[in-house]
Write an enzyme that holds these catalytic residues in place. Sequence first.
Site, PDB file in Angstrom:
ATOM      1  N   TYR A  88       0.801  -1.335   0.020  1.00 15.58           N
ATOM      2  CA  TYR A  88      -0.018  -0.016   0.084  1.00 15.58           C
ATOM      3  C   TYR A  88       0.634   1.160  -0.011  1.00 15.58           C
ATOM      4  O   TYR A  88       1.740   1.309   0.681  1.00 15.58           O
ATOM      5  CB  TYR A  88      -0.872   0.056   1.294  1.00 15.58           C
TER       6      TYR A  88
ATOM      7  N   ASN B 168       1.591  12.178   5.320  1.00 14.76           N
ATOM      8  CA  ASN B 168       0.754  11.536   6.254  1.00 14.76           C
ATOM      9  C   ASN B 168       1.248  11.495   7.618  1.00 14.76           C
ATOM     10  O   ASN B 168       2.130  10.939   8.125  1.00 14.76           O
ATOM     11  CB  ASN B 168       0.885   9.843   5.752  1.00 14.76           C
TER      12      ASN B 168
ATOM     13  N   HIS C 103      -4.039  16.568  -3.191  1.00 17.98           N
ATOM     14  CA  HIS C 103      -4.315  16.552  -1.787  1.00 17.98           C
ATOM     15  C   HIS C 103      -3.747  18.023  -1.391  1.00 17.98           C
ATOM     16  O   HIS C 103      -4.331  18.515  -0.227  1.00 17.98           O
ATOM     17  CB  HIS C 103      -3.709  15.658  -0.922  1.00 17.98           C
TER      18      HIS C 103
ATOM     19  N   PHE D 286      -1.321   7.442  11.966  1.00 21.16           N
ATOM     20  CA  PHE D 286      -1.804   8.784  11.705  1.00 21.16           C
ATOM     21  C   PHE D 286      -3.145   9.414  12.092  1.00 21.16           C
ATOM     22  O   PHE D 286      -3.302  10.635  12.126  1.00 21.16           O
ATOM     23  CB  PHE D 286      -2.052   8.920  10.135  1.00 21.16           C
TER      24      PHE D 286
ATOM     25  N   ARG E  78     -10.933  33.868  46.725  1.00 21.13           N
ATOM     26  CA  ARG E  78     -10.656  33.098  47.502  1.00 21.13           C
ATOM     27  C   ARG E  78     -10.523  31.441  46.881  1.00 21.13           C
ATOM     28  O   ARG E  78      -9.791  30.582  47.559  1.00 21.13           O
ATOM     29  CB  ARG E  78     -12.014  32.569  48.492  1.00 21.13           C
TER      30      ARG E  78
ATOM     31  N   GLU F 162     -12.081   6.128   5.089  1.00 16.72           N
ATOM     32  CA  GLU F 162     -11.767   6.887   6.238  1.00 16.72           C
ATOM     33  C   GLU F 162     -12.961   7.311   7.080  1.00 16.72           C
ATOM     34  O   GLU F 162     -13.464   8.572   6.929  1.00 16.72           O
ATOM     35  CB  GLU F 162     -10.654   8.151   6.029  1.00 16.72           C
TER      36      GLU F 162
ATOM     37  N   TYR G 164     -15.466  34.132  45.906  1.00 16.54           N
ATOM     38  CA  TYR G 164     -14.801  33.110  44.979  1.00 16.54           C
ATOM     39  C   TYR G 164     -13.785  33.313  44.195  1.00 16.54           C
ATOM     40  O   TYR G 164     -12.717  32.770  44.068  1.00 16.54           O
ATOM     41  CB  TYR G 164     -16.026  32.015  44.447  1.00 16.54           C
TER      42      TYR G 164
END
Length: 540
Positions: A82, A225, A112, A330, A284, A415, A281
């Site tokens: 792959y 990646n 991409h 990834f 404190r 994905e 508060y």
Amino acid sequence: ILNYTTNIRTAAYKEPGEVTSFFSLSFEHFYIYLDGNSLTSTDLVNLGRGLYKIKLTSEAERKVVQARELLDTIVKENKVVYGITTGFGKFARTVIPVSKLKELQENLVRSHSAGLGNPLSPERTRMLLALRINVLAKGHSGISLETLLAMIQAFNASCLSFVPEKGTVGASGDLAPLSHLALGLMGEGKMWSPKSGWADAKYVLEAHGLKPVSLKPKEGLALINGTQMITSLGAEAVERAQAIARQADIIAALTLEVLKGTTKAFDSESHRFCDRVQDAYTMRCCPQVHGIANDTIKFVQDIINVEINSATDNPMVFAERGETISGGNFHGEYPAKALDFLAIAVHELASISERRIERLCNPSLSELPAFLVNEGGLNSGFMIAHCTAAALVSENKVLCHPSSVDSLSTSAATEDHVSMGGWAARKSLRVVEHVEQVLAIELLVACQGIEFLRPLRTTTPLEKVYELVRSVVKPWIKDRFMSPDIEAVHRLIIDQKVWDVAKPYIDKYQTEYIPESRPNSPTAFSLDPPASPRKRVRHE
């Protein structure tokens, strides 16, 4: 061991083990040696600021060469693996002929590179590039040493690709931004350098005597990646969060003084000669609210530092075992969840700070002039500065909604679960910036409150903080343009000047602590504990 930033202030390193006098070297000779195992969030931010250049350790070079040799063997033997000899994502079962493998990698990067939005700043792009170099230096990605050294040359010359901030879903890694990063290295798209400004990447590289990278099999995938966009922005967020958290304690202490608060909630002391038993508060409960913010920051920093030195490629290359393994390193879920948590925790520093600003500006709560200005009505003082703080806190409430609870299936359901970590990182940075700004307003307001309490003086370290603020902002006598004052104090906080001023006194107190002697308050009482058996004296 091979990461020398801890020692860089006292010595500069040319090669591992060879030390040269700090004073004999020019700025450009400072290097961090990357091995893929030792980088910290602090180192990464300093690399982003351009404080250091990069070299590889000899061990990292050896591992990179070994991993590449294995990949070259896979290609020669026509094995189906792959991302090396196949397509990507949905096309994982499509085998690509050897003659097309270079084109396969180039097409991957080009297609991409689909991000949108404003480009990352030069500092953040340097961080992104440095972190990708560090991950590749682990020797599990299959990058060639030639390509990795070309990336280092580009970093050292500050030749920085145009990387849009939007487009990553945080699995399979930060594909879009890392593709834009790689595209510039290929001599395509836009690049920036201090020498050339923005220009075509090819010409920016040429101006620095560099050549575009020519991708070998698997190298496109190795470049894009991983979780480096999430993690590099996350490193900046956590470092800035750490800086503002420790300064928030100092600023809160100054407000406590101006409002004549008590330290009863913090130790055995109490109000002195007043009829107030306890504070609100926002004063404190500072240790509890600030404390969990500090603990969360440390928790997130530990996760980020692990991620910084993690192999986040796919497939992973294990040269010593002679195999490649497809996995899910990834996926950005770890840093995504951590950075969502960071935003939520750090936001509270601004939330409680805004309430203290209200107490400082409100005359019924502070016993000081309304909005800390004379001739109220003619002058509005800090009225709208408080509104700005309130607006930033409200905006943070929306930004603190976790992005990592969302997931959208992508790549034709291949994905099908993603982290949305890119947005987690970007919005955590926005939250931290808002926190800095709110605390800058509180510091400005508290210093103005001191003006109405003179000739009384506070503690020495807080007086030093007051003097620091007054070195950039004058007291508010009558209304003037407010924003520059806030921005000037914000810059002090970003540069950690408040911390630098107070830290010597904090260090001294921690090493030489002597309980402070104070007269008893009429409103306080205590029961003496029984004497320790070890301290009892026997009377003969």
